[in-house]
Design a protein around this motif. Structure first.
Motif, PDB file in Angstrom:
ATOM      1  N   ILE A  44      54.073  29.304  52.325  1.00 45.44           N
ATOM      2  CA  ILE A  44      52.756  29.812  52.751  1.00 45.44           C
ATOM      3  C   ILE A  44      51.669  29.192  51.870  1.00 45.44           C
ATOM      4  CG2 ILE A  44      51.299  31.878  52.892  1.00 45.44           C
ATOM      5  CD1 ILE A  44      53.834  33.499  53.548  1.00 45.44           C
ATOM      6  N   GLU A  45      51.953  29.164  50.551  1.00 50.35           N
ATOM      7  CA  GLU A  45      50.962  28.596  49.631  1.00 50.35           C
ATOM      8  C   GLU A  45      50.725  27.124  49.942  1.00 50.35           C
ATOM      9  OE1 GLU A  45      52.732  29.571  45.913  1.00 50.35           O
ATOM     10  OE2 GLU A  45      51.851  31.589  45.903  1.00 50.35           O
ATOM     11  N   SER A  77      51.159  25.562  52.752  1.00 53.01           N
ATOM     12  CA  SER A  77      50.440  25.422  54.017  1.00 53.01           C
ATOM     13  C   SER A  77      48.956  25.740  53.815  1.00 53.01           C
ATOM     14  CB  SER A  77      51.061  26.350  55.057  1.00 53.01           C
ATOM     15  OG  SER A  77      50.389  26.242  56.255  1.00 53.01           O
ATOM     16  N   GLY A  78      48.683  26.762  53.009  1.00 56.62           N
ATOM     17  CA  GLY A  78      47.294  27.145  52.730  1.00 56.62           C
ATOM     18  C   GLY A  78      46.539  26.031  52.026  1.00 56.62           C
ATOM     19  N   LEU A  85      55.178  39.003  52.621  1.00 56.64           N
ATOM     20  CA  LEU A  85      54.864  37.715  53.257  1.00 56.64           C
ATOM     21  C   LEU A  85      53.574  37.812  54.062  1.00 56.64           C
ATOM     22  CD1 LEU A  85      58.397  36.552  54.467  1.00 56.64           C
ATOM     23  CD2 LEU A  85      57.085  35.712  52.515  1.00 56.64           C
ATOM     24  N   LYS A 109      50.542  37.915  51.796  1.00 57.75           N
ATOM     25  CA  LYS A 109      50.256  36.596  51.220  1.00 57.75           C
ATOM     26  C   LYS A 109      49.611  35.698  52.280  1.00 57.75           C
ATOM     27  CE  LYS A 109      50.462  33.714  47.910  1.00 57.75           C
ATOM     28  NZ  LYS A 109      49.857  34.048  46.641  1.00 57.75           N
ATOM     29  N   ALA A 110      50.158  35.746  53.489  1.00 54.77           N
ATOM     30  CA  ALA A 110      49.639  34.905  54.575  1.00 54.77           C
ATOM     31  C   ALA A 110      48.177  35.268  54.852  1.00 54.77           C
ATOM     32  CB  ALA A 110      50.491  35.088  55.826  1.00 54.77           C
ATOM     33  N   VAL A 136      47.025  31.717  56.292  1.00 61.79           N
ATOM     34  CA  VAL A 136      48.070  30.985  57.028  1.00 61.79           C
ATOM     35  C   VAL A 136      48.692  31.938  58.040  1.00 61.79           C
ATOM     36  CG1 VAL A 136      50.372  29.975  56.756  1.00 61.79           C
ATOM     37  CG2 VAL A 136      48.572  29.417  55.143  1.00 61.79           C
ATOM     38  N   ARG A 137      49.003  31.424  59.242  1.00 63.50           N
ATOM     39  CA  ARG A 137      49.618  32.304  60.233  1.00 63.50           C
ATOM     40  C   ARG A 137      51.144  32.250  60.162  1.00 63.50           C
ATOM     41  NH1 ARG A 137      45.685  29.872  64.345  1.00 63.50           N
ATOM     42  NH2 ARG A 137      46.237  28.079  63.056  1.00 63.50           N
ATOM     43  N   LEU A 138      51.748  33.401  60.381  1.00 61.30           N
ATOM     44  CA  LEU A 138      53.217  33.497  60.299  1.00 61.30           C
ATOM     45  C   LEU A 138      53.805  33.519  61.691  1.00 61.30           C
ATOM     46  CD1 LEU A 138      54.216  36.293  57.752  1.00 61.30           C
ATOM     47  CD2 LEU A 138      54.160  33.834  57.424  1.00 61.30           C
ATOM     48  N   LEU A 148      47.339  37.001  63.052  1.00 63.74           N
ATOM     49  CA  LEU A 148      47.912  36.397  61.847  1.00 63.74           C
ATOM     50  C   LEU A 148      49.427  36.235  62.040  1.00 63.74           C
ATOM     51  CD1 LEU A 148      47.193  35.839  58.723  1.00 63.74           C
ATOM     52  CD2 LEU A 148      48.334  38.010  58.344  1.00 63.74           C
TER      53      LEU A 148
END
Ligand SMILES: Cc1cc2nc3c(=O)[nH]c(=O)nc-3n(C[C@H](O)[C@H](O)[C@H](O)COP(=O)(O)OP(=O)(O)OC[C@H]3O[C@@H](n4cnc5c(N)ncnc54)[C@H](O)[C@@H]3O)c2cc1C
Length: 509
Positions: free
Chosen positions: A128-129, A131-132, A275, A278-279, A284-286, A316
């Motif tokens: 996630i990090e 991707s962000g 998760l 954090k997203a 960031v989308r999950l 999200l």
């Protein structure tokens, strides 16, 4: 071949060879840093990334079977003190314990212990990090089987399926057999009578189940109201009983859990929360991947619960709907209606489904109805029907979003045509397209260049850790050779065209 090559070349040369060939084609790189050039290159052409850290344990089939049998049965079942017997579909079967076999393009996780689930969660967090850092509109893919003991998913899936079956049984009693899920509405007075007659709950108790708001003026209960009685967190379902399809006797929905098993369930839900938080924090989308049908009702339900919590302003969390399933249309319409009713933002990925061969073999061998559409054509029709329903929703609801995750050119054409007819503009980023890295670039790149939001599913990870997954891709690719031949043909044509026009290197528009 891979095994022999590694033995003779040594690890370093072997890694190099893999990066120049197979691994280099399907995997973006070893870590967050080394994947950057590829991500930048794709982004220049308008193609984003759904990051997927692709490690998979290299287990033998026997080890996989052993782990699966261990992690899919409860203590009560092992010591024989379980109060109810699970439906065949929701029991672990040794012959199908290795969930990797016959699976197309999906990574498989086996449960080892809680620490391992924590480490999977850490991996997803790093993903996630990463991707962000690379974009402000990225996605990452997660699998719920990585985050907890699958026994919970199996048992919760069974509960949800039985509860839904019970609803349909009562609908049939009220003369509504065979209606689409969203059109089936139970008269509450008749429902109270049947449930009281069966001895499941008294009239007064049933009155407590639904609020006046739910019942409205019509005094009816639909599948969403019915489903809301089962909540993974409040455990109301523990007190509920349903008539068994086989014996007609009442049996509890959930079997007895030990304290540790209860904790395992809670931890899985907590990991999902971590998760999602954090997203949300890094934008960031999950995407929650869909898996086998004996886990999927629970996966989808837990994802809906996350969506309710986190999709308040924008989607999200994306749920995945597999259109090869006979009940795909019901699932999609229920998901859309739930979002409408509870005022959160619908987000979905539509796929055909990756577990066809395994699902069919399991249903035939164990003896339950095949959950998959009878033909490829039926799956295509189902995909387009579901997609059409969602696109209509997008037209009226600008916050809802869908990803068309498919390599099928007819499906992409169908989507583009319907988008035009419904005036859904690519720049509004309501409809996304998704393909796997290394496949169907002839679809992804022209879409990206034409301004459509399109994403590659991008696996990354160390060569040796991605290898088990890759070697399964190699086997699976034999079934995709028809597509590969077409791609090769297109590549030759493009090469000739560039040579003819003296324009060898293509720059992004
Ligand atoms: C970005 C992305 C994300 C994905 N995420 C998931 C996921 O979360 N879960 C998941 O399960 N899959 C997932 N997949 C895989 C997907 O489900 C398909 O297996 C794969 O994309 C091939 O289908 P297709 O639509 O591209 O095209 P096609 O090649 O046209 O369709 C092949 C598919 O059609 C169906 N099919 C084939 N023959 C029959 C038959 N005889 N009867 C009924 N149906 C048949 C099967 O589903 C088969 O996979 C994902 C794919 C992509 C690109």
């Amino acid at each position: 071949m891979l095994y022999v090559a590694r033995k003779f070349l040594g690890q370093r040369l072997f890694n190099k060879l893999m990066k120049m060939t197979f691994y280099g084609h399907f995997v973006a790189g070893e870590d967050q840093e080394s994947i950057q050039p590829l991500l930048r290159h794709n982004r220049a052409f308008g193609v984003g990334a759904i990051l997927d850290y692709g490690v998979e344990e290299d287990l033998s089939p026997e080890e996989a079977e052993h782990k699966e049998m261990e992690s899919c049965t409860s203590a009560a079942e092992r010591d024989g003190s379980g109060t109810n017997k699970r439906d065949k579909q929701y029991q672990a079967h040794r012959a199908f314990g290795d969930r990797r076999s016959g699976v197309i393009s999906a990574r498989t996780y086996f449960y080892a212990n809680e620490a391992k689930c924590d480490s999977h969660m850490e991996t997803f967090l790093r993903c996630i990090e990463a991707s962000g850092r690379v974009s402000d509109d990225g996605f990452i893919a997660i699998k719920l089987t990585a985050l907890g003991r699958p026994q919970f998913l199996l048992q919760f899936s069974e509960v949800l399926t039985k509860w839904r079956r019970f609803f349909h049984q009562m609908a049939a009693e009220q003369g509504q057999a065979g209606l689409a899920a969203m059109d089936t509405k139970l008269e509450v007075a008749a429902l109270q009578e049947s449930v009281a007659k069966m001895g499941i709950a008294s009239r007064a108790e049933i009155e407590d189940w639904f609020t006046a708001e739910t019942l409205g003026v019509s005094g009816t209960v639909d599948l969403l109201d019915w489903g809301s009685l089962i909540d993974s967190r409040t455990k109301l379902s523990k007190h509920l009983v349903v008539p068994s399809a086989q014996t007609g006797q009442l049996e509890p929905l959930l079997s007895r859990f030990t304290e540790e098993e209860e904790l395992q369930m809670t931890r899985m839900l907590q990991r999902m929360d971590v998760l999602a938080k954090k997203a949300a924090e890094v934008g960031v989308r999950l995407m929650v991947d869909a898996e086998q049908t004996y886990f999927q009702p629970a996966i989808s339900r837990l994802t809906l619960e996350m969506q309710r919590k986190f999709n308040v302003e924008k989607p999200l969390i994306f749920n995945t709907y597999q259109c090869y399933l006979k009940d795909a249309y019901d699932n999609v319409t229920l998901g859309v209606e739930l979002a409408r009713r509870e005022c959160w933002c619908f987000g979905a990925k539509l796929v055909r489904g990756a577990y066809l061969a395994q699902e069919r073999a399991r249903a035939a061998e164990i003896g339950y109805e095949d959950p998959i559409n009878p033909t490829y054509e039926a799956t295509n029709a189902m995909y387009h029907r579901c997609l059409d329903y969602v696109l209509e929703e997008l037209k009226h609801n600008t916050k809802a979003k869908v990803m068309v995750a498919s390599h099928n050119e007819d499906t992409v054409r169908f989507t583009l045509r319907r988008m035009e007819e419904l005036c859904l503009h690519p720049a509004d980023h309501q409809v996304y397209f998704g393909q796997l890295l290394g496949m169907c670039d002839q679809i992804s790149f022209p879409l990206g260049q034409a301004g459509y939001p399109v994403y590659k599913y991008v696996p990354y990870g160390p060569v040796m850790e991605v290898l088990p997954y890759l070697s399964r891709r190699a086997l699976e690719n034999s079934s995709l050779m028809k597509g590969a031949r077409r791609e090769r043909q297109l590549l030759w044509l493009e090469l000739l065209r560039r040579l003819r026009t003296g324009n060898l290197f293509r720059r992004p528009a």
